[in-house]
Design a protein around this motif. Structure first.
Motif, short mmCIF file in Angstrom:
data_model
loop_
_atom_site.label_atom_id
_atom_site.label_comp_id
_atom_site.label_asym_id
_atom_site.label_seq_id
_atom_site.Cartn_x
_atom_site.Cartn_y
_atom_site.Cartn_z
N ALA A 214 0.66 -1.07 -0.08
CA ALA A 214 0.08 0.02 0.04
C ALA A 214 0.92 1.37 0.11
N ASP A 215 0.38 2.31 -0.76
CA ASP A 215 1.11 3.40 -0.83
C ASP A 215 0.30 4.39 0.35
N ARG A 216 -0.86 4.10 0.67
CA ARG A 216 -1.64 5.01 1.65
C ARG A 216 -2.34 4.00 2.22
N ALA A 217 -2.75 4.43 3.60
CA ALA A 217 -3.56 3.65 4.53
C ALA A 217 -4.73 4.79 4.86
N VAL A 218 -6.10 4.55 4.99
CA VAL A 218 -6.87 5.26 5.33
C VAL A 218 -7.86 4.64 6.43
N PHE A 219 -7.88 5.41 7.55
CA PHE A 219 -8.65 4.91 8.74
C PHE A 219 -10.13 5.61 8.68
N VAL A 226 -11.18 9.40 9.31
CA VAL A 226 -10.59 9.96 10.70
C VAL A 226 -8.98 10.50 10.23
N GLU A 227 -8.18 9.68 9.72
CA GLU A 227 -7.02 10.06 9.26
C GLU A 227 -6.18 9.02 8.10
N GLN A 228 -5.34 9.63 7.35
CA GLN A 228 -4.58 8.74 6.50
C GLN A 228 -3.16 9.22 6.34
N GLY A 229 -2.36 8.14 5.81
CA GLY A 229 -1.06 8.42 5.36
C GLY A 229 -0.33 7.16 5.10
N PRO A 230 1.37 7.35 4.92
CA PRO A 230 1.55 6.16 4.68
C PRO A 230 1.62 5.17 5.89
N PRO A 231 1.51 3.84 5.26
CA PRO A 231 1.09 2.51 6.49
C PRO A 231 2.03 2.64 7.39
N ASP A 232 3.20 2.54 7.21
CA ASP A 232 4.23 2.58 8.24
C ASP A 232 3.85 3.87 9.32
N LYS A 233 3.76 4.99 8.81
CA LYS A 233 3.52 5.87 9.89
C LYS A 233 2.16 5.95 10.59
N LEU A 234 0.94 5.32 9.87
CA LEU A 234 -0.21 5.48 10.35
C LEU A 234 -0.38 4.37 11.32
N PHE A 235 0.38 3.12 11.07
CA PHE A 235 0.21 2.04 12.09
C PHE A 235 1.23 2.15 13.23
N SER A 236 2.53 2.77 12.93
CA SER A 236 3.23 2.97 14.36
C SER A 236 3.14 4.15 14.97
N SER A 237 2.46 5.18 14.45
CA SER A 237 2.33 6.44 15.09
C SER A 237 1.12 7.32 14.78
N PRO A 238 -0.17 6.74 14.86
CA PRO A 238 -1.33 7.40 14.67
C PRO A 238 -1.59 8.41 15.22
N SER A 239 -2.34 9.63 14.76
CA SER A 239 -2.36 10.88 15.65
C SER A 239 -3.66 11.10 16.28
N HIS A 240 -4.26 10.19 16.08
CA HIS A 240 -5.80 10.40 16.30
C HIS A 240 -6.17 9.27 17.34
N GLU A 241 -6.67 9.69 18.31
CA GLU A 241 -6.97 8.68 19.60
C GLU A 241 -7.90 7.53 19.12
N ARG A 242 -8.80 7.76 18.16
CA ARG A 242 -9.78 6.66 17.75
C ARG A 242 -9.09 5.73 16.76
#
Length: 251
Positions: A214-219, A226-242
């Protein structure tokens, strides 16, 4: 990953979708906006009922939107003529395989080509054999769905979608109905498609695939992105509490 003019191949703009049930109105999508570039692989994750599958179904007009707009390959999803044009360009693979039980693997792949693409039988058969080889089951051409494992059935379903020569592939939890040992064989096919530059929107919780392809992950949650970004970043350090709460349960 972009077309020459940098235009998205899928444009989703402020889309709303409501379902009316006996218990009242369910807001499945609440103002969703998302662009997908040509050749991009976008993974959508989120809890059950978050709107992920509804969003996919809206992209090829299996569901109509109540407000907002979806444009696929410069074709707005309005009018029957446009819908058929879009469906010819968008392949979709579902959680259930949806194969015709009375037709062989080859027959399932040939039928779609004959009906939708109006191909001659010989050309359709050749294409079907090539695609069965591509998804790793060239020896299953004469097998009926009941004679195939779940993973093999899903690979036939992928081959059937690819037979239409789509520009975009949508996958709605394609491995969730499979036994664990069958998941890899389907994900391997999807990984190969990603490497070949296929535009893909995938609803799945397969994090290995997300990190590899994946180039991008969307939650999504409650019908919103709620938020989206590169998978590694989203999975390792998501910014949103949900997002953090959801990922803590599946990672």
């Amino acid at each position: 990953m972009m077309s020459r003019n940098g235009e998205p191949i899928i444009r989703i703009e402020n889309v709303h979708k409501r379902f009316h049930t006996l218990r009242g109105t369910v807001n499945a999508l609440n103002g969703v906006s998302l662009d997908v570039m040509p050749g991009e692989v976008v993974l959508i994750v989120g809890p059950s009922g978050s709107g992920k599958s509804t969003l996919l179904r809206c992209i090829n007009r299996l569901e109509t939107v109540d407000a907002g707009q979806i444009v696929v390959d410069d074709i707005p999803l309005t009018g029957a003529k446009n819908i058929n044009k879009v469906r010819a360009e968008v392949g979709m693979v579902f959680q259930s395989f949806n194969l015709f039980p009375d037709r062989t693997a080859l027959g399932n792949i040939v039928l779609a080509q004959r009906v939708v693409r109006k191909r001659r039988r010989g050309d359709a058969v050749t294409r079907a054999h090539n695609l069965l080889a591509k998804v790793g089951i060239p020896d299953k051409a004469d097998a009926y769905p009941a004679q195939l494992s779940g993973g093999q059935q899903q690979r036939v379903a992928i081959a059937r979608a690819l037979a239409m020569d789509p520009k975009i592939m949508l996958f709605d939890e394609p491995t969730s109905a499979l036994d664990p040992e069958m998941i890899k064989e389907v994900l391997d096919v999807m990984l190969q498609l990603a490497k070949e530059g296929m535009t893909m929107v995938v609803v799945s919780h397969e994090m290995g695939f997300a990190r590899a392809a994946a180039d991008r992950a969307v939650f999504m949650d409650e019908g919103r992105i709620v938020e989206q970004g590169p998978p590694d970043k989203l999975f390792s350090s998501p910014s949103h509490e949900r997002t953090q709460l959801f990922l803590s349960k599946i990672l």
